[in-house]
Design a protein around this motif. Sequence first.
Motif, PDB file in Angstrom:
ATOM      1  N   SER A   1      -7.852 -56.573   3.090  1.00  0.00           N
ATOM      2  CA  SER A   1      -8.593 -57.146   4.207  1.00  0.00           C
ATOM      3  C   SER A   1      -8.014 -58.522   4.528  1.00  0.00           C
TER       4      SER A   1
ATOM      5  N   TYR B   1      -9.395 -63.561  10.164  1.00  0.00           N
ATOM      6  CA  TYR B   1      -8.734 -63.586  11.465  1.00  0.00           C
ATOM      7  C   TYR B   1      -7.492 -64.494  11.450  1.00  0.00           C
TER       8      TYR B   1
ATOM      9  N   LEU C   1      -7.670 -56.133  17.849  1.00  0.00           N
ATOM     10  CA  LEU C   1      -8.719 -55.891  16.856  1.00  0.00           C
ATOM     11  C   LEU C   1      -9.950 -55.250  17.494  1.00  0.00           C
ATOM     12  N   ARG C   2     -10.327 -55.706  18.681  1.00  0.00           N
ATOM     13  CA  ARG C   2     -11.483 -55.105  19.365  1.00  0.00           C
ATOM     14  C   ARG C   2     -11.233 -53.639  19.700  1.00  0.00           C
TER      15      ARG C   2
ATOM     16  N   GLU D   1     -11.421 -51.696  16.532  1.00  0.00           N
ATOM     17  CA  GLU D   1     -12.824 -51.631  16.116  1.00  0.00           C
ATOM     18  C   GLU D   1     -13.597 -50.637  16.979  1.00  0.00           C
ATOM     19  N   THR D   2     -13.356 -50.657  18.284  1.00  0.00           N
ATOM     20  CA  THR D   2     -14.017 -49.720  19.197  1.00  0.00           C
ATOM     21  C   THR D   2     -13.678 -48.276  18.833  1.00  0.00           C
TER      22      THR D   2
ATOM     23  N   VAL E   1     -11.133 -50.072  12.503  1.00  0.00           N
ATOM     24  CA  VAL E   1     -11.237 -51.369  11.844  1.00  0.00           C
ATOM     25  C   VAL E   1     -12.693 -51.797  11.814  1.00  0.00           C
ATOM     26  N   SER E   2     -13.092 -52.404  10.700  1.00  0.00           N
ATOM     27  CA  SER E   2     -14.432 -52.980  10.608  1.00  0.00           C
ATOM     28  C   SER E   2     -14.312 -54.500  10.609  1.00  0.00           C
ATOM     29  N   ARG E   3     -15.308 -55.124  11.184  1.00  0.00           N
ATOM     30  CA  ARG E   3     -15.367 -56.586  11.293  1.00  0.00           C
ATOM     31  C   ARG E   3     -16.615 -57.039  10.558  1.00  0.00           C
ATOM     32  N   THR E   4     -16.425 -57.916   9.571  1.00  0.00           N
ATOM     33  CA  THR E   4     -17.544 -58.422   8.791  1.00  0.00           C
ATOM     34  C   THR E   4     -17.633 -59.926   8.983  1.00  0.00           C
TER      35      THR E   4
ATOM     36  N   TYR F   1     -11.579 -58.701   8.493  1.00  0.00           N
ATOM     37  CA  TYR F   1     -11.261 -57.393   9.056  1.00  0.00           C
ATOM     38  C   TYR F   1     -10.701 -56.501   7.964  1.00  0.00           C
TER      39      TYR F   1
ATOM     40  N   THR G   1     -11.516 -49.061   8.212  1.00  0.00           N
ATOM     41  CA  THR G   1     -12.614 -48.158   7.896  1.00  0.00           C
ATOM     42  C   THR G   1     -12.001 -46.944   7.181  1.00  0.00           C
TER      43      THR G   1
END
Length: 131
Positions: free
Chosen positions: A53, A56, A75-76, A79-80, A84-87, A98, A101
């Motif tokens: 991970s 940013y 990244l968006r 993620e969409t 990718v997961s955003r924590t 990031y 998944t």
Amino acid sequence: MSATHTRVPSLVEHQLPQPVPQAELAACPVNEVFRRVGDKWSMLVVILLGKRSYRYNELHRAVEGISQRMLTRTLRGLETDGLVSRTVHPTVPPSVEYDLTPLGRSLLEPLSALADWAVKHEPHLAAARES
């Protein structure tokens, strides 16, 4: 491939109608994946996140030449697509991390196969481009 072609066992076994209708091309899930991994930065970001991970700014420093705006858009998009997961960690200031998944991790094997193919055939591709 449209919803009617979701049970196709293999891309090479699938017979495309000719001419290929625009609606078929637009609805093809394979096209969507190729658009995502075929852009300039997504594959590199997925490969980096496949190792560990990243925060940013770490990721921004790890990819030479990418602007903050383009990294954010990449990244968006990932993620969409559920790759990718955003924590967000509740620190001051907030820290964002990031990671891939499980779906994103499942993409590493076919990406590796494509990369292996490209490296193996690079001399042939380069020769073909020259001629």
